[in-house]
Structures are given as structure tokens and as C-alpha cells.
Design a protein around this motif. Structure first.
Motif, PDB file in Angstrom:
ATOM      1  N   GLY A  29       0.452  -0.815  -0.010  1.00 18.06           N
ATOM      2  CA  GLY A  29      -0.304   0.306  -0.254  1.00 18.06           C
ATOM      3  C   GLY A  29       0.816   1.000  -0.101  1.00 18.06           C
ATOM      4  N   TYR A  30       0.162   2.196  -0.689  1.00 21.20           N
ATOM      5  CA  TYR A  30       1.155   3.041  -1.075  1.00 21.20           C
ATOM      6  C   TYR A  30       0.571   4.741  -1.112  1.00 21.20           C
ATOM      7  CZ  TYR A  30       0.580   0.848  -5.234  1.00 21.20           C
ATOM      8  OH  TYR A  30       0.306   0.502  -6.628  1.00 21.20           O
ATOM      9  N   ASP A  31       0.122   4.909  -0.093  1.00 25.87           N
ATOM     10  CA  ASP A  31      -0.599   6.414  -0.460  1.00 25.87           C
ATOM     11  C   ASP A  31      -0.573   6.684   1.064  1.00 25.87           C
ATOM     12  OD1 ASP A  31      -3.204   5.325  -1.710  1.00 25.87           O
ATOM     13  OD2 ASP A  31      -4.481   4.123  -0.359  1.00 25.87           O
ATOM     14  N   SER A  32      -0.177   6.451   2.322  1.00 20.86           N
ATOM     15  CA  SER A  32       0.057   7.144   3.197  1.00 20.86           C
ATOM     16  C   SER A  32       1.779   6.418   3.982  1.00 20.86           C
ATOM     17  CB  SER A  32      -0.219   8.203   3.926  1.00 20.86           C
ATOM     18  OG  SER A  32      -1.293   7.378   4.454  1.00 20.86           O
ATOM     19  N   PHE A  33       2.323   6.939   4.477  1.00 18.94           N
ATOM     20  CA  PHE A  33       3.107   6.214   5.513  1.00 18.94           C
ATOM     21  C   PHE A  33       3.656   6.873   6.721  1.00 18.94           C
ATOM     22  CE2 PHE A  33       6.877   8.974   4.966  1.00 18.94           C
ATOM     23  CZ  PHE A  33       6.404   9.812   4.091  1.00 18.94           C
ATOM     24  N   GLY A  34       4.008   6.049   8.010  1.00 17.77           N
ATOM     25  CA  GLY A  34       4.374   6.961   9.041  1.00 17.77           C
ATOM     26  C   GLY A  34       5.519   6.413   9.640  1.00 17.77           C
ATOM     27  N   LEU A  41       7.032  11.819  15.315  1.00 16.90           N
ATOM     28  CA  LEU A  41       6.483  11.249  15.371  1.00 16.90           C
ATOM     29  C   LEU A  41       6.149  11.732  13.670  1.00 16.90           C
ATOM     30  CD1 LEU A  41       3.427   8.951  14.550  1.00 16.90           C
ATOM     31  CD2 LEU A  41       2.533  11.444  15.839  1.00 16.90           C
ATOM     32  N   ILE A  42       5.965  11.129  12.904  1.00 17.05           N
ATOM     33  CA  ILE A  42       5.934  11.537  11.257  1.00 17.05           C
ATOM     34  C   ILE A  42       4.582  10.610  10.834  1.00 17.05           C
ATOM     35  CG2 ILE A  42       7.176  11.531   8.973  1.00 17.05           C
ATOM     36  CD1 ILE A  42       9.723  11.414  10.276  1.00 17.05           C
ATOM     37  N   LYS A  43       3.873  11.372   9.927  1.00 22.43           N
ATOM     38  CA  LYS A  43       3.000  11.324   9.167  1.00 22.43           C
ATOM     39  C   LYS A  43       2.354  12.056   7.501  1.00 22.43           C
ATOM     40  CE  LYS A  43      -1.065  11.218  12.065  1.00 22.43           C
ATOM     41  NZ  LYS A  43      -1.469   9.631  12.111  1.00 22.43           N
ATOM     42  N   LYS A  44       2.728  10.555   6.586  1.00 26.19           N
ATOM     43  CA  LYS A  44       2.549  11.686   5.497  1.00 26.19           C
ATOM     44  C   LYS A  44       1.785  10.606   4.080  1.00 26.19           C
ATOM     45  CE  LYS A  44       6.948  14.834   5.318  1.00 26.19           C
ATOM     46  NZ  LYS A  44       7.477  15.153   4.922  1.00 26.19           N
ATOM     47  N   THR A  45       1.330  11.703   3.319  1.00 30.84           N
ATOM     48  CA  THR A  45       0.660  11.400   2.089  1.00 30.84           C
ATOM     49  C   THR A  45       1.837  10.864   1.106  1.00 30.84           C
ATOM     50  OG1 THR A  45       0.069  13.273   1.437  1.00 30.84           O
ATOM     51  CG2 THR A  45      -1.558  12.019   2.462  1.00 30.84           C
ATOM     52  N   GLY A  46       1.118   9.977   0.740  1.00 36.96           N
ATOM     53  CA  GLY A  46       2.250   9.841  -0.744  1.00 36.96           C
ATOM     54  C   GLY A  46       3.082   8.515  -1.151  1.00 36.96           C
ATOM     55  N   HIS A  63       4.299   1.999   8.902  1.00 33.98           N
ATOM     56  CA  HIS A  63       3.131   2.053   8.037  1.00 33.98           C
ATOM     57  C   HIS A  63       3.606   2.078   7.274  1.00 33.98           C
ATOM     58  CE1 HIS A  63      -0.794   2.168   6.985  1.00 33.98           C
ATOM     59  NE2 HIS A  63      -0.963   0.601   8.943  1.00 33.98           N
ATOM     60  N   THR A  64       2.800   1.780   6.672  1.00 31.27           N
ATOM     61  CA  THR A  64       2.536   2.198   4.684  1.00 31.27           C
ATOM     62  C   THR A  64       0.921   1.535   4.386  1.00 31.27           C
ATOM     63  OG1 THR A  64       3.240   1.898   2.848  1.00 31.27           O
ATOM     64  CG2 THR A  64       3.664   0.306   3.877  1.00 31.27           C
ATOM     65  N   ARG A  65       0.239   2.486   3.705  1.00 30.88           N
ATOM     66  CA  ARG A  65      -1.376   2.528   4.275  1.00 30.88           C
ATOM     67  C   ARG A  65      -1.689   2.210   2.680  1.00 30.88           C
ATOM     68  NH1 ARG A  65      -5.546   7.010   5.083  1.00 30.88           N
ATOM     69  NH2 ARG A  65      -7.559   4.977   6.030  1.00 30.88           N
ATOM     70  N   TRP A  66      -2.515   0.952   2.433  1.00 32.51           N
ATOM     71  CA  TRP A  66      -3.549   1.270   1.839  1.00 32.51           C
ATOM     72  C   TRP A  66      -5.188   1.587   3.018  1.00 32.51           C
ATOM     73  CZ3 TRP A  66      -8.061  -1.424  -0.147  1.00 32.51           C
ATOM     74  CH2 TRP A  66      -8.266  -1.825  -1.133  1.00 32.51           C
ATOM     75  N   ALA A  67      -5.240   3.255   1.439  1.00 35.94           N
ATOM     76  CA  ALA A  67      -6.639   3.370   2.456  1.00 35.94           C
ATOM     77  C   ALA A  67      -7.945   2.613   2.036  1.00 35.94           C
ATOM     78  CB  ALA A  67      -6.641   5.006   1.362  1.00 35.94           C
ATOM     79  N   THR A  68      -8.926   3.011   3.425  1.00 32.68           N
ATOM     80  CA  THR A  68     -10.220   1.851   3.595  1.00 32.68           C
ATOM     81  C   THR A  68     -10.960   2.497   4.377  1.00 32.68           C
ATOM     82  OG1 THR A  68      -9.278   0.707   5.453  1.00 32.68           O
ATOM     83  CG2 THR A  68      -9.386  -0.549   3.753  1.00 32.68           C
ATOM     84  N   GLY A  71     -10.286   8.998   4.175  1.00 33.06           N
ATOM     85  CA  GLY A  71      -9.677   9.378   3.064  1.00 33.06           C
ATOM     86  C   GLY A  71      -7.819   9.319   3.061  1.00 33.06           C
ATOM     87  N   VAL A  72      -6.742   9.772   2.354  1.00 33.18           N
ATOM     88  CA  VAL A  72      -5.675  10.042   2.495  1.00 33.18           C
ATOM     89  C   VAL A  72      -5.637  11.023   2.236  1.00 33.18           C
ATOM     90  CG1 VAL A  72      -3.786   9.255   0.065  1.00 33.18           C
ATOM     91  CG2 VAL A  72      -6.012   7.780  -0.273  1.00 33.18           C
ATOM     92  N   THR A  73      -5.013  11.535   3.568  1.00 36.00           N
ATOM     93  CA  THR A  73      -4.937  12.844   4.218  1.00 36.00           C
ATOM     94  C   THR A  73      -3.526  11.985   5.079  1.00 36.00           C
ATOM     95  OG1 THR A  73      -6.190  12.163   5.769  1.00 36.00           O
ATOM     96  CG2 THR A  73      -7.395  13.565   4.037  1.00 36.00           C
ATOM     97  N   ASP A  74      -2.904  13.539   5.994  1.00 33.73           N
ATOM     98  CA  ASP A  74      -1.917  13.516   6.673  1.00 33.73           C
ATOM     99  C   ASP A  74      -2.363  12.396   8.315  1.00 33.73           C
ATOM    100  OD1 ASP A  74       0.301  13.557   4.639  1.00 33.73           O
ATOM    101  OD2 ASP A  74       0.374  15.698   5.637  1.00 33.73           O
ATOM    102  N   TYR A  75      -3.279  12.846   8.266  1.00 33.22           N
ATOM    103  CA  TYR A  75      -3.901  12.765   9.095  1.00 33.22           C
ATOM    104  C   TYR A  75      -4.889  11.681   9.699  1.00 33.22           C
ATOM    105  CZ  TYR A  75      -5.342  17.442  11.227  1.00 33.22           C
ATOM    106  OH  TYR A  75      -4.690  18.944  12.250  1.00 33.22           O
TER     107      TYR A  75
END
Ligand code: AGP
Length: 571
Positions: A29-34, A41-46, A63-68, A71-75
């Protein structure tokens, strides 16, 4: 979907080292990472961007995210924290009763910052810890949470990681002076070949030089360390521009390795596999996406030998499968973690069917659910699109069919693949002619029908062009209305299949730009085999190269196409 990592070590590791591990799971998943290490604490999209900071730590979760949910946001990126920031978590899975829990936690004064289901986990523990120990809270979590989870949790004042699992994959890598928790072995297979796989409803407390596992009642359990074999060098991109083309070019090599394994290390499992199929009253494959197309070819090959078999798309398995204890269910899967397949297999288990599988990732959940499992031995496939794993899945199915009388000389498969790959330039020219089109139709009949579907799937996911893989005979029942002057139609014609030739003529007569992929007649691409079994594999490789070159022309992110993930661990 979603990759999680927990690192806890005797020696300090850099931010870069931690992120390099996360990179290995980016295909999930590569919508965001942290990242979280008790200080930052790092939280970023992309896509994962390795921070330049010269920061060191001895503990971290990533964590590397595939959004469910959300949405794909930093939060919405993980990690998520409790209100007091004492609890930080990363999560892979879906908390089904999150809304109910969230409403209750809000009533109790918790403030939520994201739209995710995962954030409830952090607040849940914060609330529990007001009256219970962390271990008791883990037991409650496992018993009260509905849904799937692999959770890693850090309590700020403690030097340990809590890890909990149900249905989403989680493994502990035993490394020198450090322990690594991860969604799969790729995260640490460069430094260790020893791991402990979590089973459902287990949790662990992991320290730098120690770990303890518990069941859902909080009872300590002893777990076996498993040694695994993995060819690490294959996961490097080396001279290739993309993993996709590197993995396509590896096909002859992985086919040879697989066939050799049937005479050596996989011989006994292969024989058991055949025996179980022979003994069963009913053969039912289960798979998704590309693996489903491979299984459909398997059904065709068995049918050619007079063996009745069926395949069902995993996500609909429960609704269409009639099974009992005399049924053998054969799961075909690259990742071994596809949730739809796992769900279907659970259903099959309830009906007491036997489960066997064809899997690429060793020790994956599906492999562990199977009575016997054959390794696909394609090596790590990094590109989201399945290429070499498909080729080896089909090779296994051909080898199985051969045991039932299918006529094929598998020794010449690898050289034939090499000849097919040599046609890359010719295929590139075709790609250059059609890459701007909005729609492409791919037609097949019999054995080339599953391949038509596979080629269309590759075109959609990698080139972002709408494509339909169809039965040649079905076209005239409706879809032919869409054929216009210049519409590209790829016709897969094996051994002068006259019905297929007629279908190609029918669209040609309506102005379609027909691209013939054929043997035994002069096609736009000549498939170098007269064997139907090999035709399936080689025509699919044509599709892989075509898609790759169309995506190159369109300047697309070939290895990480939008919205997709390699391992689909949600339903
Ligand atoms: C193939 O290119 C895919 N991206 C996808 O369809 C895949 O084949 C499917 O998700 C099944 O995965 P599995 O083989 O890991 O079970």
C-alpha cells in the motif's frame, strides 16, 4: 494491504535504516506512510520518502497505508495516538465495530483526530489502562474487537512493543540483537532466516532480547521458530528500469527452477498433491485476479484430460460453492494472504473439505491453512502486477495436468519463453500504435479465454486503459456493438482455431484493428509453440510486455499503479 513494522533493538538504528525496512513493504500500500519512536511522529501522504534527519532510536513502529476508512490525508496516515499521547499504534486490517466503540469513547471524553477505524485502537487502550493492566487490556481487545487486525502498540514509558493479530498477517523476525515485527518476512529476510508466525487471536510482548506470546485468554504459549528459505538477491531491481520488466525477464529462470524442484525438494509434496486430487470426488479451485485466470487455465487443462474441475472467484466462493468432505479445494495465490481466498477457505474448512494450495510466499497464511502446499518459487515479486508468479502458477498446473495425461514437454517451456521475450521490440511497436486508445478488446476461446482475461486485466491495472477480455463467441451477443473503425482487438488464436478466426473476421469486417497473436498461421505476433498448454503461457507473456510498453509510453507509475496493492488483505 497496509504494511506494518516494529523494530526493537539493543543497538541504535537510524531513521533511514528503519524506513528502508518499511520500503520493502511498500508494495502492500502506498497511499501514505508513518513512523513513531517515542520522540518523533511522522505522518505523510504519498510514496515513502526517507527522511534526511540524522536521528537514531532503539524502538520504532512504522506503517505504509492502503486506505480503507478515511481518505488519503496526513491525519489519516498511521501511527495514531491516544489523547494523552501515551499510546501509539499502527494497524493493518479493519475494525468492524469501530463506530460503536468510537461513539462510546467520545462519550467518555476522547477526541478523535482522524476518520479511520484504526484510531479507536489507541483510545481503546488509553481507556482500558485507567482500570486494567496492559496485558489484561490486550486480552479484552482480542475478545471485544470485531474484525481483522495486526496491531503494533508502543506505550511511551515502556521499552517494548505489544503485537496483536487476527486474520491480518503478522510475523516476528528473530534477528541478531534485535526483534522485528512485520506484516511479512520481506521486511527482514535480508538479515534473518528465522521467524515466528502469529496465529489468530494471539498477542506478544516483544523486547529487544526477549519475547513472550499469549493466547486470547492471556495464557503464555510456546511458539516454534521457523527457518525459511528466501532468495534475497532477487528483490533488487539491478539494471532494470522497473521491477515489472525485471520480473518478466526472470520468467525462464523461475520456470526452470520450479520444474527442477519437482524432481528434488518438492517431489514428495507434488506426489501428495496428485494423490489427494485423485482421491477426491470433486475438485474446486479458489483464487482472485490473475491467480483466478491461472486457475481457469488449470481447469481447462484438467478438462482436456477428462477430469472434472471448477474454479470460483474467491470473493463469491461462499455464494456459489457446493462442497463437502469429499471435495478438494485448491487455492492458487501469489501472496498467500488474499483475504477473499482466506475467507473462502474458512468456509471450506467448516464444510470439512480438504485444502491444498499453490502459493508463492512461503509460510503465508494460506500455506499454513493447507494440508499440502506447492511453492510457486517465483521469488519475490515486487511489482504490483503479477507476471512471473502467473507463469509459474500455470507451469505447476500444467505439471499437474501432465500427471493426468495432458500432452506437453515441459522441458522446452523455458526456451520457448526466451523466444517469446525476444519479440519484445515487435510488441513495443504494437504498444506504440495503440497506447492512446480508450478501449481494447482481447478475445480468446477455450484455453485462450482465461489468457484474454489476464491480458485485459494487465492492460487495465498497468496501462490504465479500459480493456475487456472476452470469450470470442460471446462478442456477437452484445459487445460487438462497441466495435468501431480502429478499435484495437487482440485475437488469441491457438492452433488455427477456426471459430476464433471467424470471431476475428467478424470484428475486422466492422473496421476493428485486429492484432493476431497466433501460432501455426501468420500472426502479428507468432507464438513459438504448437502446444496448447504452452500457448497459454506465451500469449500471456505477450500481454505482459504489451502492457509494460503501453504504460511506458503513457509515462505511468508501472510498479505501483494507482489505488492498488500487491497483497489484498481486506474483503
Ligand atoms: C495481478 O496483477 C493483481 N494485481 C491481482 O489481481 C492479484 O492477482 C490478486 O489480488 C490475487 O492475489 P494473490 O495471487 O496474491 O492471491
Amino acid at each position: 494491504m497496509c504494511g506494518i513494522i516494529g523494530l526493537i533493538s539493543e543497538q541504535e538504528f537510524t531513521l533511514k535504516e528503519a524506513f528502508m525496512k518499511l520500503k520493502k513493504l511498500e508494495y502492500r500500500g502506498y497511499d501514505s506512510f508513518g513512523y513513531y519512536d517515542t520522540e518523533i511522529l511522522i505522518k505523510k501522504t504519498g510514496h515513502i520518502d526517507i527522511p534526511r534527519k540524522n536521528k537514531k532510536s532503539k524502538i520504532a513502529i512504522l506503517h505504509t497505508r492502503w486506505a480503507t476508512h478515511g481518505g488519503v490525508t496526513d491525519y489519516n496516515a498511521h501511527p495514531h495516538q491516544s489523547c494523552d499521547k501515551n499510546i501509539t499504534i499502527v494497524h493493518n486490517g479493519i475494525i468492524e465495530n469501530y463506530q460503536e466503540l468510537k461513539d462510546d469513547l467520545i462519550k467518555r471524553g476522547h477526541k478523535f483526530r482522524s476518520e479511520t477505524d484504526s484510531e479507536v485502537v489507541a483510545h481503546y487502550f488509553e481507556e482500558k489502562l485507567k482500570t486494567k493492566s496492559i496485558k489484561e487490556s490486550c486480552v479484552d481487545f482480542i475478545n471485544e474487537i470485531k474484525g481483522t487486525f495486526a496491531v503494533l502498540l508502543i506505550k511511551k514509558d515502556e521499552n517494548r512493543i505489544y503485537a496483536l493479530k487476527r486474520d491480518s498477517p503478522l510475523v516476528l523476525g528473530i534477528c541478531n540483537n534485535k526483534n522485528i515485527l512485520a506484516s511479512d518476512i520481506y521486511a527482514f529476510s535480508d538479515i534473518s532466516d528465522e521467524a515466528i508466525f502469529f496465529e489468530n487471536d494471539e498477542f506478544a510482548i516483544v523486547e529487544k532480547d526477549n519475547y513472550m506470546f499469549f493466547d486470547q485468554h492471556g495464557k503464555k504459549i510456546n511458539k516454534k521458530i521457523q527457518k525459511f528459505l528466501w532468495e534475497q538477491e532477487e528483490s533488487e531491481k539491478k539494471k532494470f528500469r522497473h521491477y515489472m520488466i525485471k520480473e518478466i525477464m526472470e520468467e525462464p529462470k523461475v520456470v526452470k527452477r520450479l520444474l527442477f524442484s519437482f524432481k528434488t525438494e518438492q517431489k514428495s509434496n507434488f506426489n501428495k498433491f496428485i494423490e489427494l486430487i485423485k482421491k477426491s470426488k470433486k475438485i474446486l479451485f479458489i483464487a482472485a485476479g490473475t491467480s483466478y485466470h491461472a486457475s481457469l487455465l488449470g481447469v481447462y487443462y484438467l478438462h482436456e484430460c477428462g477430469i472434472e474441475a471448477q474454479t470460483l472467484i474467491a470473493s463469491e466462493f461462499r455464494h456459489f460453492a457446493t462442497i463437502d468432505k469429499e471435495t478438494i479445494v485448491i487455492a492458487v495465490t501469489q501472496s498467500g494472504e488474499t483475504m477473499d481466498v482466506i475467507d473462502g477457505l474458512k468456509y471450506a474448512q467448516k464444510k470439512r473439505a480438504k485444502i491444498i494450495s499453490i502459493v508463492n510466499v512461503p509460510y503465508s497464511t494460506i500455506q499454513r491453512m493447507s494440508e499440502v502446499s506447492l511453492n510457486i518459487l517465483a521469488g519475490q515479486e515486487v511489482c504490483v502486477a503479477a507476471t512471473k508468479s502467473f507463469v509459474n502458477q500455470v507451469t505447476i498446473l500444467l505439471a499437474i495436468a501432465k500427471e493426468f495425461g495432458f500432452k506437453i514437454n515441459l522441458d522446452t517451456l523455458a526456451p520457448r519463453i526466451e523466444s517469446m521475450l525476444k519479440q519484445e521490440n515487435k510488441i513495443k511497436k504494437i504498444a506504440a500504435e495503440i497506447y492512446m486508445k480508450n478501449d481494447i478488446y482481447v478475445l480468446g476461446r477455450g484455453l485462450s479465454y482465461p489468457v484474454a482475461r489476464e491480458v485485459a486485466l494487465k492492460i487495465k491495472e498497468i496501462s490504465y486503459i479500459h480493456a475487456e477480455g472476452m470469450m470470442g463467441g460471446e462478442l456477437k451477443h452484445g459487445t460487438i456493438a462497441l466495435i468501431e473503425k480502429g478499435t484495437p482487438v487482440i485475437a488469441l488464436i491457438s492452433n488455427k482455431d477456426y471459430d476464433m478466426l471467424s470471431n476475428a473476421k467478424e470484428v475486422e469486417a466492422r473496421g476493428a484493428n485486429v492484432i493476431k497473436v497466433a501460432n501455426e498461421l501468420n500472426g502479428d505476433i507468432n507464438v513459438p509453440t504448437s502446444n496448447d498448454g504452452k500457448f497459454g503461457v506465451l500469449a500471456a507473456i505477450f500481454g505482459q510486455l504489451l502492457t509494460y510498453h503501453m504504460a511506458l509510453e503513457r509515462n505511468l507509475p508501472i510498479d505501483k499503479p494507482r489505488n492498488l496493492a500487491k497483497s489484498v488483505t481486506v474483503k
